[in-house]
Structure formats: structure tokens, C-alpha cells
Design a protein around this motif. Structure first.
Motif, PDB file in Angstrom:
ATOM      1  N   ASN A  20       0.834  -1.266   0.069  1.00  0.00           N
ATOM      2  CA  ASN A  20      -0.048  -0.102   0.018  1.00  0.00           C
ATOM      3  C   ASN A  20       0.681   1.389   0.126  1.00  0.00           C
ATOM      4  O   ASN A  20       0.723   2.219  -0.740  1.00  0.00           O
ATOM      5  CB  ASN A  20      -1.137   0.030   1.110  1.00  0.00           C
ATOM      6  CG  ASN A  20      -2.011   1.233   1.078  1.00  0.00           C
ATOM      7  OD1 ASN A  20      -1.954   2.270   0.993  1.00  0.00           O
ATOM      8  ND2 ASN A  20      -3.335   0.529   1.198  1.00  0.00           N
ATOM      9  N   LEU A  21       1.817   1.339   0.862  1.00  0.00           N
ATOM     10  CA  LEU A  21       2.708   2.220   0.806  1.00  0.00           C
ATOM     11  C   LEU A  21       3.625   2.686  -0.484  1.00  0.00           C
ATOM     12  O   LEU A  21       3.395   3.781  -1.081  1.00  0.00           O
ATOM     13  CB  LEU A  21       4.063   2.217   1.910  1.00  0.00           C
ATOM     14  CG  LEU A  21       4.932   3.166   2.066  1.00  0.00           C
ATOM     15  CD1 LEU A  21       4.615   4.538   2.209  1.00  0.00           C
ATOM     16  CD2 LEU A  21       6.140   2.799   3.152  1.00  0.00           C
ATOM     17  N   ILE A  22       4.060   1.516  -0.998  1.00  0.00           N
ATOM     18  CA  ILE A  22       4.912   1.776  -2.389  1.00  0.00           C
ATOM     19  C   ILE A  22       3.990   2.127  -3.301  1.00  0.00           C
ATOM     20  O   ILE A  22       4.122   2.964  -4.309  1.00  0.00           O
ATOM     21  CB  ILE A  22       5.629   0.325  -2.777  1.00  0.00           C
ATOM     22  CG1 ILE A  22       6.470   0.150  -1.568  1.00  0.00           C
ATOM     23  CG2 ILE A  22       6.092   0.509  -3.967  1.00  0.00           C
ATOM     24  CD1 ILE A  22       7.432   0.980  -1.350  1.00  0.00           C
ATOM     25  N   GLU A  23       2.380   1.450  -3.342  1.00  0.00           N
ATOM     26  CA  GLU A  23       1.727   2.064  -4.539  1.00  0.00           C
ATOM     27  C   GLU A  23       1.217   3.661  -4.189  1.00  0.00           C
ATOM     28  O   GLU A  23       1.102   4.245  -5.121  1.00  0.00           O
ATOM     29  CB  GLU A  23       0.336   1.251  -4.252  1.00  0.00           C
ATOM     30  CG  GLU A  23       0.380  -0.156  -4.651  1.00  0.00           C
ATOM     31  CD  GLU A  23      -0.730  -1.214  -4.368  1.00  0.00           C
ATOM     32  OE1 GLU A  23      -1.973  -0.441  -3.743  1.00  0.00           O
ATOM     33  OE2 GLU A  23      -0.888  -2.161  -4.508  1.00  0.00           O
ATOM     34  N   PHE A  24       1.126   3.956  -2.899  1.00  0.00           N
ATOM     35  CA  PHE A  24       1.013   5.349  -2.615  1.00  0.00           C
ATOM     36  C   PHE A  24       1.943   6.308  -3.374  1.00  0.00           C
ATOM     37  O   PHE A  24       1.888   7.357  -3.906  1.00  0.00           O
ATOM     38  CB  PHE A  24       0.874   5.743  -1.294  1.00  0.00           C
ATOM     39  CG  PHE A  24       0.992   7.050  -0.541  1.00  0.00           C
ATOM     40  CD1 PHE A  24      -0.107   7.969  -0.903  1.00  0.00           C
ATOM     41  CD2 PHE A  24       1.945   7.800  -0.235  1.00  0.00           C
ATOM     42  CE1 PHE A  24      -0.175   9.237  -0.614  1.00  0.00           C
ATOM     43  CE2 PHE A  24       2.087   8.936   0.206  1.00  0.00           C
ATOM     44  CZ  PHE A  24       0.821   9.780   0.057  1.00  0.00           C
ATOM     45  N   LEU A  25       3.329   5.917  -2.771  1.00  0.00           N
ATOM     46  CA  LEU A  25       4.381   6.778  -3.600  1.00  0.00           C
ATOM     47  C   LEU A  25       4.615   6.665  -5.192  1.00  0.00           C
ATOM     48  O   LEU A  25       4.820   7.531  -5.592  1.00  0.00           O
ATOM     49  CB  LEU A  25       5.743   5.974  -2.956  1.00  0.00           C
ATOM     50  CG  LEU A  25       5.977   6.008  -1.470  1.00  0.00           C
ATOM     51  CD1 LEU A  25       6.975   5.296  -1.072  1.00  0.00           C
ATOM     52  CD2 LEU A  25       6.175   7.584  -1.300  1.00  0.00           C
ATOM     53  N   PHE A 125       6.008   4.440   8.306  1.00  0.00           N
ATOM     54  CA  PHE A 125       4.817   4.005   9.021  1.00  0.00           C
ATOM     55  C   PHE A 125       4.546   4.656  10.494  1.00  0.00           C
ATOM     56  O   PHE A 125       3.458   4.719  10.895  1.00  0.00           O
ATOM     57  CB  PHE A 125       5.168   2.238   9.689  1.00  0.00           C
ATOM     58  CG  PHE A 125       4.770   1.616   8.272  1.00  0.00           C
ATOM     59  CD1 PHE A 125       3.448   1.246   7.754  1.00  0.00           C
ATOM     60  CD2 PHE A 125       5.813   1.153   7.544  1.00  0.00           C
ATOM     61  CE1 PHE A 125       3.475   0.641   6.325  1.00  0.00           C
ATOM     62  CE2 PHE A 125       5.712   0.494   6.250  1.00  0.00           C
ATOM     63  CZ  PHE A 125       4.503   0.199   5.879  1.00  0.00           C
ATOM     64  N   HIS A 126       5.346   5.650  10.852  1.00  0.00           N
ATOM     65  CA  HIS A 126       4.956   6.584  12.111  1.00  0.00           C
ATOM     66  C   HIS A 126       4.051   7.832  11.521  1.00  0.00           C
ATOM     67  O   HIS A 126       3.644   8.368  12.112  1.00  0.00           O
ATOM     68  CB  HIS A 126       6.419   7.260  12.434  1.00  0.00           C
ATOM     69  CG  HIS A 126       7.200   7.991  11.546  1.00  0.00           C
ATOM     70  ND1 HIS A 126       7.561   7.216  10.495  1.00  0.00           N
ATOM     71  CD2 HIS A 126       7.931   9.080  11.372  1.00  0.00           C
ATOM     72  CE1 HIS A 126       8.406   8.082   9.569  1.00  0.00           C
ATOM     73  NE2 HIS A 126       8.205   9.123  10.312  1.00  0.00           N
ATOM     74  N   ASN A 127       3.897   7.686  10.078  1.00  0.00           N
ATOM     75  CA  ASN A 127       3.050   8.897   9.720  1.00  0.00           C
ATOM     76  C   ASN A 127       1.954   8.124   8.537  1.00  0.00           C
ATOM     77  O   ASN A 127       1.339   8.955   7.724  1.00  0.00           O
ATOM     78  CB  ASN A 127       3.862   9.817   8.829  1.00  0.00           C
ATOM     79  CG  ASN A 127       4.661  10.770   9.535  1.00  0.00           C
ATOM     80  OD1 ASN A 127       4.507  11.301  10.388  1.00  0.00           O
ATOM     81  ND2 ASN A 127       5.847  11.282   9.102  1.00  0.00           N
ATOM     82  N   TYR A 137      -2.602   8.408   5.189  1.00  0.00           N
ATOM     83  CA  TYR A 137      -1.176   9.136   5.248  1.00  0.00           C
ATOM     84  C   TYR A 137      -1.206  10.463   5.636  1.00  0.00           C
ATOM     85  O   TYR A 137      -2.037  11.433   5.207  1.00  0.00           O
ATOM     86  CB  TYR A 137      -0.589   9.110   3.833  1.00  0.00           C
ATOM     87  CG  TYR A 137      -0.339   7.736   3.268  1.00  0.00           C
ATOM     88  CD1 TYR A 137       1.049   7.016   3.341  1.00  0.00           C
ATOM     89  CD2 TYR A 137      -1.358   6.914   2.568  1.00  0.00           C
ATOM     90  CE1 TYR A 137       1.105   5.592   3.080  1.00  0.00           C
ATOM     91  CE2 TYR A 137      -0.979   5.663   2.279  1.00  0.00           C
ATOM     92  CZ  TYR A 137       0.097   4.921   2.410  1.00  0.00           C
ATOM     93  OH  TYR A 137       0.215   3.703   2.114  1.00  0.00           O
ATOM     94  N   PHE A 138      -0.311  10.981   6.494  1.00  0.00           N
ATOM     95  CA  PHE A 138      -0.192  12.357   6.808  1.00  0.00           C
ATOM     96  C   PHE A 138       1.050  12.901   7.433  1.00  0.00           C
ATOM     97  O   PHE A 138       1.972  12.350   7.140  1.00  0.00           O
ATOM     98  CB  PHE A 138      -1.174  12.663   8.288  1.00  0.00           C
ATOM     99  CG  PHE A 138      -0.497  11.661   9.307  1.00  0.00           C
ATOM    100  CD1 PHE A 138       0.184  12.359  10.375  1.00  0.00           C
ATOM    101  CD2 PHE A 138      -0.957  10.411   9.672  1.00  0.00           C
ATOM    102  CE1 PHE A 138       0.698  11.453  11.436  1.00  0.00           C
ATOM    103  CE2 PHE A 138      -0.446   9.693  10.836  1.00  0.00           C
ATOM    104  CZ  PHE A 138       0.302  10.209  11.783  1.00  0.00           C
ATOM    105  N   ASP A 139       1.084  14.130   7.568  1.00  0.00           N
ATOM    106  CA  ASP A 139       2.584  14.915   7.983  1.00  0.00           C
ATOM    107  C   ASP A 139       3.446  15.050   6.594  1.00  0.00           C
ATOM    108  O   ASP A 139       4.423  14.321   6.411  1.00  0.00           O
ATOM    109  CB  ASP A 139       3.214  14.129   8.940  1.00  0.00           C
ATOM    110  CG  ASP A 139       4.376  14.843   9.556  1.00  0.00           C
ATOM    111  OD1 ASP A 139       4.484  16.174   9.046  1.00  0.00           O
ATOM    112  OD2 ASP A 139       5.166  14.401  10.486  1.00  0.00           O
ATOM    113  N   PHE A 140       2.876  15.961   5.827  1.00  0.00           N
ATOM    114  CA  PHE A 140       3.678  16.554   4.516  1.00  0.00           C
ATOM    115  C   PHE A 140       4.411  17.685   4.652  1.00  0.00           C
ATOM    116  O   PHE A 140       4.669  18.390   3.551  1.00  0.00           O
ATOM    117  CB  PHE A 140       2.683  16.340   3.460  1.00  0.00           C
ATOM    118  CG  PHE A 140       1.957  14.825   3.179  1.00  0.00           C
ATOM    119  CD1 PHE A 140       2.694  13.830   2.611  1.00  0.00           C
ATOM    120  CD2 PHE A 140       0.781  14.806   3.492  1.00  0.00           C
ATOM    121  CE1 PHE A 140       2.263  12.611   2.557  1.00  0.00           C
ATOM    122  CE2 PHE A 140       0.221  13.639   3.371  1.00  0.00           C
ATOM    123  CZ  PHE A 140       0.796  12.639   2.788  1.00  0.00           C
TER     124      PHE A 140
END
Length: 248
Positions: A20-25, A125-127, A137-140
Motif C-alpha cells: 500500500n505504501l509503495i503504491e501510494f508513493l 509507518f510513523h506517519n 497518510y499524513f504529515d507532509f
């Protein structure tokens, strides 16, 4: 103005969550084709050449060394142990480019716009908060344009929230966006892994800079042991991490 996010922190990172994280990136990179990248700010501490990365890391090390020198109430042996270790890392950071002198224009090469990525910067994963099966996802605040190799390195070696070693191969889907575009991609990533291993070592020691002599010897020793433990762990894992990316 922020909306409260209901959900929970991710403690045990699963394969699905890494995907999921890699797809988001990957998805946020689609903006690279839709708008002029020049309208985006640079990510926090963005660097686009290996020489810039090297300068950034060397400066961090020098700042840590200055702070240690200025500590008034530290045990002399502990102070000297930390300084000797810092000197070794400073020498390594300052000399690392010498390993690549045979590759013309490698160290000073600056990435073109199509070789840069859109980065959340403080990625990990802390954000991320899990809401049922969805990831939020947050903190940008530090996000912007950056070197994709730096983003990949952070995914692999961030001290507390990195992708587990056995799932590192999933990053290949993100890498495929850049590895054919960036000259000597594999070698560049290896150099950045070496440099950013030192950067995270320095970040763990940051409380020494901020403490202004408020830390006692035990607290300083604990920080030093934590930073050294991290550095040693990554040194042992680095070969496996890099191999898991399957880069030729």
C-alpha cells in the motif's frame, strides 16, 4: 486546520501494508507528468547530486562533533570515545567520493527534472494511521521534490519505521520508475545508502545538540550506544537489503 483521524498506529508491518505504501508513493509520482515540477518546493534537505548529499552529511557530523566538544559535564573517556567515533565517520564521509573517481562526472552529476521524485520526505509507518483496512497518510510539511535514491534509502534504513527486510523487494515497483532514467542508478543508490546510514546515526544523536548540557553521562551514553547499535545493525543488513532489491 486539521481533521482528527480515527484509527490506530501500525506496530507490526505486514506485506499488504508495505504494498500500500509503495503504491501510494507511485501514485503521487503521476503529478510529475501533469504539472511543471518547478512549482513544487524542494523537500526538506533535498539534494540532487552526490556531492550535495556528501556535504549535507559532513555538516551534520561536524555539528555533532562541535556539540560534543562543548559538553561541560561529560566523562572524559565517554567524550573521547564519541569524538573518536565521529572522526572515523567524518573521514569516511569526506573521502567516500574517492571510491567513484573512475566514473566520469558521477559524483557531481545533478539530477534532471525527469529524474527527480515527489517525496513526502518524512516517509514511513510513523506517519500512517490504519482505519479498518485503509491506510491514511499524513504529515507532509517537509514534502517536495527530492532525489528518489534518498527516498528509497529512507524506506530501507530509517531507524524505527523502515520496511522489514523480507519485504524490501516490494520497493522494486517504485524503483522501476527511475532506474532506467538515472545514470549509474545502482551505484548511486549504494553510495547514498552509505551516506544516509551516517545521517540517521547523527539524527539519533540529535538530543545532544539540543540538550545544551542538560543531559547527564548516562543519557549521553545511552544515545551513543543506540546510535552505534543502529549503525552496526544496518552495516550487517545492508548487503541483504541491497540484494533484495534485485538490482543488476
Amino acid at each position: 486546520l486539521y481533521k482528527w483521524i480515527e484509527g490506530k498506529k501500525i506496530k507490526n508491518i505486514s506485506k499488504i501494508e508495505v504494498k500500500n505504501l509503495i503504491e501510494f508513493l507511485i501514485k503521487i509520482q503521476t503529478f510529475r507528468n501533469k504539472v511543471d515540477l518547478s512549482i513544487f518546493p524542494k523537500a526538506s534537505e533535498a539534494c540532487f547530486s552526490l556531492a550535495e548529499h556528501q556535504k549535507l552529511i559532513s555538516l551534520r557530523l561536524e555539528n555533532i562533533l562541535t556539540s560534543v566538544n562543548n559538553l561541560l559535564y561529560i566523562n572524559n573517556k565517554l567524550k573521547n570515545d564519541i569524538k573518536n567515533d565521529l572522526f572515523k565517520k567524518i573521514n569516511f564521509a569526506n573521502d567516500i567520493h574517492k571510491d567513484y573517481l573512475s566514473i566520469e562526472n558521477f559524483w557531481d552529476y545533478e539530477l534532471d527534472s525527469n529524474e527527480k521524485c515527489i517525496s513526502p520526505s518524512d516517509v514511513g509507518f510513523h506517519n500512517i494511521i490504519k482505519v479498518n483496512k485503509d491506510l491514511i497518510y499524513f504529515d507532509f510539511e517537509f514534502s517536495g521534490i527530492d532525489d528518489p535514491c534518498k527516498l528509497i534509502a529512507d524506506l530501507m534504513i530509517q531507524p524505527d519505521y523502515s520496511i522489514p527486510v523480507n519485504y524490501v523487494h516490494i520497493i522494486k515497483d517504485f524503483i522501476s520508475l527511475f532506474n532506467e532514467k538515472i545514470p549509474y542508478f545502482r551505484i548511486r543508490l549504494k553510495a547514498i545508502l552509505d551516506l544516509y546510514q551516517i545521517k540517521w546515526f547523527c539524527i539519533i544523536l540529535n538530543p545532544i545538540i539540543k540538550s545544551k548540557n542538560k543531559l547527564d553521562n548516562k543519557a549521553i551514553l545511552n544515545l551513543f550506544n543506540k546510535s552505534e547499535g543502529y549503525f552496526t545493525r544496518i552495516e550487517k543488513q545492508k548487503f541483504e537489503l541491497f540484494n533484495n532489491l534485485g538490482l543488476e
